[in-house]
Design a protein around this motif. Sequence first.
Motif, PDB file in Angstrom:
ATOM      1  N   GLN A 117       0.846  -1.189   0.000  1.00 60.54           N
ATOM      2  CA  GLN A 117       0.000   0.000   0.000  1.00 60.54           C
ATOM      3  C   GLN A 117       0.876   1.231   0.000  1.00 60.54           C
ATOM      4  N   ALA A 118       0.536   2.217  -0.807  1.00 61.37           N
ATOM      5  CA  ALA A 118       1.274   3.480  -0.816  1.00 61.37           C
ATOM      6  C   ALA A 118       1.036   4.215   0.499  1.00 61.37           C
ATOM      7  N   ALA A 119       2.023   4.960   0.937  1.00 59.20           N
ATOM      8  CA  ALA A 119       1.906   5.726   2.178  1.00 59.20           C
ATOM      9  C   ALA A 119       0.833   6.799   2.034  1.00 59.20           C
ATOM     10  N   ASN A 120       0.081   7.010   3.102  1.00 55.56           N
ATOM     11  CA  ASN A 120      -0.926   8.064   3.158  1.00 55.56           C
ATOM     12  C   ASN A 120      -0.681   8.830   4.455  1.00 55.56           C
ATOM     13  N   ASN A 121       0.195   9.816   4.394  1.00 55.39           N
ATOM     14  CA  ASN A 121       0.558  10.563   5.596  1.00 55.39           C
ATOM     15  C   ASN A 121      -0.452  11.681   5.846  1.00 55.39           C
ATOM     16  N   PHE A 122      -1.683  11.278   6.181  1.00 56.29           N
ATOM     17  CA  PHE A 122      -2.732  12.259   6.410  1.00 56.29           C
ATOM     18  C   PHE A 122      -2.476  13.095   7.655  1.00 56.29           C
ATOM     19  N   LEU A 123      -1.703  12.577   8.620  1.00 61.53           N
ATOM     20  CA  LEU A 123      -1.385  13.376   9.814  1.00 61.53           C
ATOM     21  C   LEU A 123      -0.462  14.543   9.458  1.00 61.53           C
ATOM     22  N   GLY A 124       0.556  14.284   8.657  1.00 62.68           N
ATOM     23  CA  GLY A 124       1.441  15.357   8.220  1.00 62.68           C
ATOM     24  C   GLY A 124       0.699  16.387   7.384  1.00 62.68           C
ATOM     25  N   GLU A 125      -0.180  15.903   6.492  1.00 63.90           N
ATOM     26  CA  GLU A 125      -0.975  16.814   5.671  1.00 63.90           C
ATOM     27  C   GLU A 125      -1.910  17.651   6.532  1.00 63.90           C
ATOM     28  N   SER A 126      -2.463  17.055   7.584  1.00 61.75           N
ATOM     29  CA  SER A 126      -3.373  17.804   8.455  1.00 61.75           C
ATOM     30  C   SER A 126      -2.619  18.886   9.224  1.00 61.75           C
ATOM     31  N   LEU A 127      -1.370  18.619   9.589  1.00 57.95           N
ATOM     32  CA  LEU A 127      -0.571  19.625  10.285  1.00 57.95           C
ATOM     33  C   LEU A 127      -0.301  20.821   9.376  1.00 57.95           C
ATOM     34  N   VAL A 128       0.075  20.555   8.134  1.00 55.87           N
ATOM     35  CA  VAL A 128       0.330  21.630   7.172  1.00 55.87           C
ATOM     36  C   VAL A 128      -0.950  22.435   6.942  1.00 55.87           C
ATOM     37  N   SER A 129      -2.075  21.749   6.786  1.00 50.16           N
ATOM     38  CA  SER A 129      -3.353  22.429   6.576  1.00 50.16           C
ATOM     39  C   SER A 129      -3.744  23.277   7.780  1.00 50.16           C
ATOM     40  N   THR A 130      -3.526  22.750   8.981  1.00 48.69           N
ATOM     41  CA  THR A 130      -3.857  23.484  10.204  1.00 48.69           C
ATOM     42  C   THR A 130      -3.009  24.744  10.316  1.00 48.69           C
ATOM     43  N   PHE A 131      -1.719  24.616  10.061  1.00 41.36           N
ATOM     44  CA  PHE A 131      -0.844  25.790  10.125  1.00 41.36           C
ATOM     45  C   PHE A 131      -1.242  26.818   9.067  1.00 41.36           C
ATOM     46  N   ALA A 132      -1.635  26.365   7.891  1.00 40.52           N
ATOM     47  CA  ALA A 132      -2.074  27.289   6.841  1.00 40.52           C
ATOM     48  C   ALA A 132      -3.363  28.006   7.263  1.00 40.52           C
ATOM     49  N   LEU A 133      -4.294  27.277   7.879  1.00 35.64           N
ATOM     50  CA  LEU A 133      -5.528  27.902   8.352  1.00 35.64           C
ATOM     51  C   LEU A 133      -5.253  28.945   9.432  1.00 35.64           C
ATOM     52  N   ARG A 134      -4.248  28.698  10.245  1.00 34.90           N
ATOM     53  CA  ARG A 134      -3.886  29.632  11.323  1.00 34.90           C
ATOM     54  C   ARG A 134      -2.985  30.758  10.837  1.00 34.90           C
ATOM     55  N   GLY A 135      -2.586  30.704   9.569  1.00 33.15           N
ATOM     56  CA  GLY A 135      -1.712  31.751   9.028  1.00 33.15           C
ATOM     57  C   GLY A 135      -0.275  31.614   9.470  1.00 33.15           C
ATOM     58  N   LEU A 136       0.131  30.388   9.780  1.00 35.30           N
ATOM     59  CA  LEU A 136       1.489  30.150  10.279  1.00 35.30           C
ATOM     60  C   LEU A 136       2.453  29.702   9.165  1.00 35.30           C
ATOM     61  N   LEU A 137       1.968  29.580   7.950  1.00 32.32           N
ATOM     62  CA  LEU A 137       2.825  29.192   6.830  1.00 32.32           C
ATOM     63  C   LEU A 137       2.963  30.337   5.860  1.00 32.32           C
TER      64      LEU A 137
END
Length: 137
Positions: A117-137
């Motif tokens: 199965q290919a890797a699905n790093n949804f936790l890492g993606e959620s961290l990036v998305s959360t930081f983007a929503l908070r304006g931290l990226l």
Amino acid sequence: MATTVHVKVYDARIAAAFMPGGMVYGQMRSTSRLNRAVAKAKAPVRTGAMRDSIDSDVQASGAFRTTYRVGVGTDHARFVLGGTTGPIRPRGEYLRVRPAPNSWYGVPVFRRSVRGQAANNFLGESLVSTFALRGLL
């Protein structure tokens, strides 16, 4: 004419912001809850067990330090997050495999090997998305 400015730093008050009930702690708790919600939305769902096991917590971890953690509480999460390499072969003669949802197999089937199965790093993606929503990226 020279001017002198005196600044008093109240370490105890700054440290209190990082403790439960403090401003920084509250922001970390809010961010961890948002991160958990985004992770649940991004998690792949087959039975819902992995999605339902996603949890977060916040800890004051010393003076001027607060951390949060978002994690998955199922045994198979590491294989979803990191992927697997195939083919996967059994220790015995056959692997007992649960069929994919909506397949024409109604009961578990037996296979000599299965694909990885290919890797699905949804936790890492959620961290990036959360930081983007908070304006931290």
